[in-house]
Every structure is written in C-alpha cells, then in structure tokens.
Design a protein around this motif. Structure first.
Motif, short mmCIF file in Angstrom:
data_model
loop_
_atom_site.label_atom_id
_atom_site.label_comp_id
_atom_site.label_asym_id
_atom_site.label_seq_id
_atom_site.Cartn_x
_atom_site.Cartn_y
_atom_site.Cartn_z
N THR A 37 5.70 47.63 4.36
CA THR A 37 5.39 46.30 3.83
C THR A 37 4.57 46.46 2.55
O THR A 37 4.05 47.54 2.26
CB THR A 37 4.56 45.49 4.84
OG1 THR A 37 3.27 46.09 4.96
CG2 THR A 37 5.24 45.39 6.19
N ASN A 39 1.63 45.28 1.91
CA ASN A 39 0.25 45.63 2.26
C ASN A 39 0.13 47.09 2.66
O ASN A 39 -0.86 47.74 2.33
CB ASN A 39 -0.28 44.72 3.37
CG ASN A 39 -0.64 43.35 2.85
OD1 ASN A 39 -0.94 43.18 1.67
ND2 ASN A 39 -0.60 42.36 3.72
N GLN A 40 1.13 47.61 3.35
CA GLN A 40 1.11 49.03 3.72
C GLN A 40 1.23 49.90 2.48
O GLN A 40 0.54 50.91 2.35
CB GLN A 40 2.21 49.33 4.72
CG GLN A 40 1.96 48.74 6.10
CD GLN A 40 3.15 48.87 7.03
OE1 GLN A 40 4.30 48.96 6.60
NE2 GLN A 40 2.87 48.86 8.32
N ARG A 42 0.27 49.10 -0.46
CA ARG A 42 -1.01 48.96 -1.15
C ARG A 42 -2.05 49.91 -0.52
O ARG A 42 -2.82 50.54 -1.22
CB ARG A 42 -1.46 47.51 -1.06
CG ARG A 42 -2.64 47.16 -1.90
CD ARG A 42 -2.83 45.64 -1.92
NE ARG A 42 -4.20 45.36 -2.25
CZ ARG A 42 -5.05 44.72 -1.48
NH1 ARG A 42 -4.68 44.22 -0.32
NH2 ARG A 42 -6.29 44.53 -1.87
N LEU A 67 -9.62 47.70 -0.42
CA LEU A 67 -8.56 46.74 -0.15
C LEU A 67 -9.09 45.32 0.04
O LEU A 67 -8.31 44.38 0.17
CB LEU A 67 -7.78 47.16 1.10
CG LEU A 67 -6.97 48.44 0.96
CD1 LEU A 67 -6.53 48.94 2.33
CD2 LEU A 67 -5.79 48.23 0.05
N ILE A 69 -10.62 44.12 2.69
CA ILE A 69 -10.30 43.67 4.05
C ILE A 69 -11.39 44.18 4.99
O ILE A 69 -12.19 45.04 4.61
CB ILE A 69 -8.90 44.14 4.52
CG1 ILE A 69 -8.80 45.68 4.54
CG2 ILE A 69 -7.80 43.53 3.67
CD1 ILE A 69 -7.49 46.22 5.08
#
Length: 160
Positions: A37, A39-40, A42, A67, A69
C-alpha cells in the motif's frame, strides 16, 4: 507558456522520475515494492532513509515520529511488513526492550541494485558534459534540491 516556466520544469522532473521508475519496474525485482500500500511504501522509504549508510536499523519511536503516526500504529504496520518479509525486527543486544527495524535482505538487495543503476546513469550523463556544463549542472541541481528541502521544512514547521 515559457519553456522555463516553473510548472513546465516540474512536469519535466516528474517525467524523468517516471522514466526511471518504469525502467526499474521492468526489472521484475522491484515488483515486490509495488504490491504494498502507499502507507507501507512510505514506511519502507522512511526505514531506508533513516537507516542510511549506518545499516544499524531504526527504532520504532523514531520511525513513528518520521511518519507522524503513533508508535502503536507504526508497530502494527511494521509487524505486517515483517510478516511479508519486507522488514526485519531485531532486539538490541544492549537493551532487550529496544527493537531495531531494518529492510529485509531481498529489499536491501533491490535498493542496492536501484541505487547502482541511478548512480551509473548519473555518472554517464555527467561524464558526457563538458567541464563547465558539468560544474553548472551539479551546482544548479544542488541549489534546486536545497531550495526544495527548505520549502518542505518550512511548510512542515508551519503545520506544527
């Protein structure tokens, strides 16, 4: 529109990036990256950047901060990527509670191949330039990248 218009220049840079990305996708070994994905991807990019030349791994907290997060979200994503063989997780020999995150072996090899390809391509192009053009190109490109980094840093700082 002038041929030196900012939007035109940006489109040319994106086109160059696209050509390089497509070339790497043709090699097959990069396909593993594109099954992830955004996000992965990234996270993988950040692990690669944070580990850098040291190769010593990155701590979960530093990765989460990079990140933007929570550590819990980062841990969950790392666990998914570890299960796919994309990342590895190892306990520190000094502190068993401390975990070091690195790229998996296949991905390390893939990144090395990609970097070698880009390095060779850049060296060939720069070697084809005359000395004056070579110095100007390197200076202008370095200045442009520095300016982009400053702008991005300023925008990120303004968000906080």
């Amino acid at each position: 529109m002038s041929e030196y218009d900012g939007a035109s220049l940006f489109k040319r840079l994106l086109a160059a990036s696209g050509i390089l990305r497509e070339e790497q996708e043709q090699n097959g070994s990069e396909r593993q990256l594109f099954k992830l994905t955004l996000n992965q991807l990234r996270m993988v990019k950040n692990v690669h950047g944070l580990v850098g030349e040291s190769g010593s791994g990155v701590k979960l907290k530093a990765l989460a901060e990079a990140l933007d997060i929570t550590p819990a979200a980062a841990s969950e994503m790392v666990e998914t990527l570890v299960s796919k063989g994309v990342l590895t997780r190892a306990s520190s020999s000094l502190d068993r509670r401390s975990v070091s995150i690195q790229l998996g072996d296949k991905l390390k090899k893939s990144f090395r191949k990609r970097e070698e390809f880009f390095d060779n391509l850049a060296e060939e192009y720069i070697a084809s330039l005359g000395e004056d053009d070579r110095e100007k190109f390197i200076s202008l490109l370095s200045g442009f990248v520095e300016r982009l980094e400053q702008e991005v840093a300023a925008r990120q700082s303004a968000k906080r």
